[in-house]
Design a protein around this motif. Structure first.
Motif, PDB file in Angstrom:
ATOM      1  N   UNK A   1      59.911 109.586 -35.482  1.00  0.00           N
ATOM      2  CA  UNK A   1      59.633 110.432 -34.444  1.00  0.00           C
ATOM      3  C   UNK A   1      58.372 110.519 -33.214  1.00  0.00           C
ATOM      4  N   UNK A   2      57.783 109.418 -33.928  1.00  0.00           N
ATOM      5  CA  UNK A   2      56.457 109.690 -32.985  1.00  0.00           C
ATOM      6  C   UNK A   2      56.099 109.315 -31.618  1.00  0.00           C
ATOM      7  N   UNK A   3      57.280 108.692 -31.058  1.00  0.00           N
ATOM      8  CA  UNK A   3      57.315 108.117 -29.153  1.00  0.00           C
ATOM      9  C   UNK A   3      58.531 109.453 -29.273  1.00  0.00           C
ATOM     10  N   UNK A   4      59.418 109.529 -29.466  1.00  0.00           N
ATOM     11  CA  UNK A   4      60.351 110.921 -29.136  1.00  0.00           C
ATOM     12  C   UNK A   4      60.114 111.894 -28.854  1.00  0.00           C
TER      13      UNK A   4
ATOM     14  N   UNK B   1      69.489 105.018 -47.148  1.00  0.00           N
ATOM     15  CA  UNK B   1      69.672 106.570 -47.562  1.00  0.00           C
ATOM     16  C   UNK B   1      68.696 107.287 -46.191  1.00  0.00           C
ATOM     17  N   UNK B   2      68.706 107.639 -45.506  1.00  0.00           N
ATOM     18  CA  UNK B   2      67.747 108.888 -44.444  1.00  0.00           C
ATOM     19  C   UNK B   2      66.803 110.033 -44.902  1.00  0.00           C
ATOM     20  N   UNK B   3      65.796 110.241 -44.471  1.00  0.00           N
ATOM     21  CA  UNK B   3      65.110 111.571 -45.033  1.00  0.00           C
ATOM     22  C   UNK B   3      64.354 111.554 -43.638  1.00  0.00           C
ATOM     23  N   UNK B   4      63.248 112.589 -44.014  1.00  0.00           N
ATOM     24  CA  UNK B   4      62.429 113.277 -42.904  1.00  0.00           C
ATOM     25  C   UNK B   4      63.171 113.924 -41.671  1.00  0.00           C
ATOM     26  N   UNK B   5      62.221 113.757 -40.545  1.00  0.00           N
ATOM     27  CA  UNK B   5      62.904 114.934 -39.944  1.00  0.00           C
ATOM     28  C   UNK B   5      63.498 113.911 -38.526  1.00  0.00           C
ATOM     29  N   UNK B   6      63.445 112.906 -38.641  1.00  0.00           N
ATOM     30  CA  UNK B   6      64.159 112.099 -38.202  1.00  0.00           C
ATOM     31  C   UNK B   6      66.021 112.596 -38.247  1.00  0.00           C
TER      32      UNK B   6
ATOM     33  N   UNK C   1      69.604 109.681 -32.780  1.00  0.00           N
ATOM     34  CA  UNK C   1      69.298 109.294 -34.022  1.00  0.00           C
ATOM     35  C   UNK C   1      70.061 108.424 -34.636  1.00  0.00           C
ATOM     36  N   UNK C   2      70.825 109.298 -35.756  1.00  0.00           N
ATOM     37  CA  UNK C   2      71.984 109.147 -36.689  1.00  0.00           C
ATOM     38  C   UNK C   2      73.360 108.354 -36.108  1.00  0.00           C
ATOM     39  N   UNK C   3      73.413 109.390 -35.472  1.00  0.00           N
ATOM     40  CA  UNK C   3      75.050 107.873 -34.429  1.00  0.00           C
ATOM     41  C   UNK C   3      74.115 107.023 -34.582  1.00  0.00           C
ATOM     42  N   UNK C   4      73.447 106.634 -34.230  1.00  0.00           N
ATOM     43  CA  UNK C   4      72.711 105.019 -33.903  1.00  0.00           C
ATOM     44  C   UNK C   4      72.725 103.687 -34.554  1.00  0.00           C
ATOM     45  N   UNK C   5      72.099 104.713 -35.951  1.00  0.00           N
ATOM     46  CA  UNK C   5      71.867 104.453 -36.973  1.00  0.00           C
ATOM     47  C   UNK C   5      73.686 103.626 -37.670  1.00  0.00           C
ATOM     48  N   UNK C   6      74.176 104.683 -38.018  1.00  0.00           N
ATOM     49  CA  UNK C   6      75.588 104.908 -38.445  1.00  0.00           C
ATOM     50  C   UNK C   6      76.518 103.986 -37.899  1.00  0.00           C
ATOM     51  N   UNK C   7      76.302 103.414 -36.860  1.00  0.00           N
ATOM     52  CA  UNK C   7      77.064 102.471 -36.053  1.00  0.00           C
ATOM     53  C   UNK C   7      76.215 101.064 -36.069  1.00  0.00           C
TER      54      UNK C   7
END
Length: 392
Positions: free
Chosen positions: A204-207, A316-321, A327-333
């Motif tokens: 999330x740092x750059x976002x 499996x994704x954790x954390x604030x992201x 972001x999650x849509x990009x990862x799922x795609x």
């Protein structure tokens, strides 16, 4: 034992406390971990500014760093006290605190300093203050022992990933998206030596940095701004050509690579192509997603496939992201195209933002029992070592 794990990450947004019950399992590698309560506390505005200033400053006084160290000790103690009250853990029920502290500098790769090769890491938040306020022992300063043994001092979460989430039938990649992104890859049926772990790059740092500068907000809530903008693909590809992304694991990174100076340069690159603030945030979001996908394609895919070629793969994704829908849509795609299912940590019974707090509760338990807490395949250390320092 009831242990409070305390984490404040590179996003510097606040303090996460995971109150856990940890008991011995059938062997040293299999303690039983149960999350009793997770609580999160935002830093006061002035404290967050001081923390970010300490991370990013080229020149800061010793007095300021000393005062920040003690002030954070008080904040951590207060956070643990409130979290325990919320978990109905009172009196002498709390046995131990595991406090990561706030990283203000991390250099996992040796570099010349005063005539010698030096690695260095520094987490602040005075453990003596926490121990005195709560009247329980505190395990803190987990990273230096691994550095001293030739490791990078990060990532340390893989021990929790191995203990809680390994499977005989499913290969799992556990991706945390805090300020920095880091993953642990666990091929089906693997031992701790079979794990692979490394920092994928910015989480999330750059976002967050772009949101601070362009919108005056700490983060992109729900990914709303990222969804409005268009991704500047050439900027993403330019950044991904940086040597860090092609360097093989083990590797770690932090604000030194992707902090304030990087964000300034990133915005300048985007401005050469677009005047839209939303495009900048969308591009920062895509940078995180593409760096995660690149790490998987470059290093994890072969590792998991060679170790357990017939196993189903879960990401499996954790954390604030995990709360950022764009972001999650990009990862799922991206992962869908690779045949990999994306899940969130809640699917495995742990709140997405609680994981790192649980990890440091576990590491404190291991230290208390004089058991190693690093995974050498993740950090690159020469041997397993007991992590942390105990303050009574």
């Amino acid at each position: 034992m009831i242990i409070a794990g305390v984490m404040s990450g590179t996003s510097a947004d606040g303090v996460d406390v995971a109150v856990c019950r940890i008991t011995a399992g059938p062997d040293a590698a299999s303690p039983r971990v149960k999350l009793l309560r997770y609580s999160s506390f935002a830093y006061p505005k002035a404290v967050r500014a001081a923390v970010l200033g300490a991370m990013n400053a080229e020149d800061i006084s010793t007095a300021e760093l000393a005062r920040l160290n003690w002030r954070l000790g008080e904040i951590y103690a207060d956070a643990v006290s409130k979290a325990c009250a919320a978990a109905n853990v009172r009196g002498k029920s709390l046995s131990l605190v595991g406090c990561h502290g706030q990283t203000v500098y991390h250099q996992g790769i040796a570099a010349k300093y005063l005539g010698a090769e030096v690695r260095a890491t520094w987490q602040v938040g005075e453990a003596s203050v926490i121990a005195e306020r709560l009247r329980v022992p505190v395990v803190s300063d987990f990273r230096p022992a691994d550095l001293a043994a030739g490791g990078q001092g990060a990532p340390l979460v893989p021990m929790l990933d191995y203990v809680m989430f390994r499977s005989e039938k499913v290969s799992r990649i556990l991706q945390n998206l805090g300020g920095i992104g880091n993953l642990t890859a666990l091929p089906a049926g693997c031992s701790a030596d079979g794990a692979m772990a490394f920092d994928t790059g910015p989480g999330n740092m750059v976002i967050d940095g772009c949101m601070e500068r362009l919108y005056g907000k700490h983060f992109d809530r729900g990914g709303a701004v990222g969804r409005r903008g268009g991704v500047l693909t050439d900027v993403v590809q330019e950044v991904l050509r940086r040597p860090y992304f092609s360097a093989p694991p083990p590797k770690s990174c932090g604000r030194e690579e992707f902090g304030s100076s990087f964000v300034d340069g990133f915005i300048s690159r985007c401005r050469k192509v677009s005047t839209s603030d939303a495009d900048v945030v969308a591009t920062a979001t895509a940078l995180t997603a593409e760096s995660v996908l690149l790490g998987y394609r470059s290093f994890v895919w072969a590792h998991v496939g060679q170790a357990a070629p017939l196993a189903k793969v879960e990401y499996v994704v954790a954390g604030g992201g995990a709360k950022n829908a764009a972001l999650m849509d990009m990862l799922r795609e991206g992962f869908g195209a690779l045949g990999v299912k994306v899940r969130v940590m809640e699917d495995l019974g742990v709140p997405a933002q609680a994981k790192e707090g649980v990890a440091f509760a576990l590491l404190a338990w291991l230290t208390w029992h004089r058991l190693p807490g690093n995974v050498v395949a993740a950090t690159g250390a020469t041997r397993p070592v007991i992590l942390g320092k105990v303050t009574f």
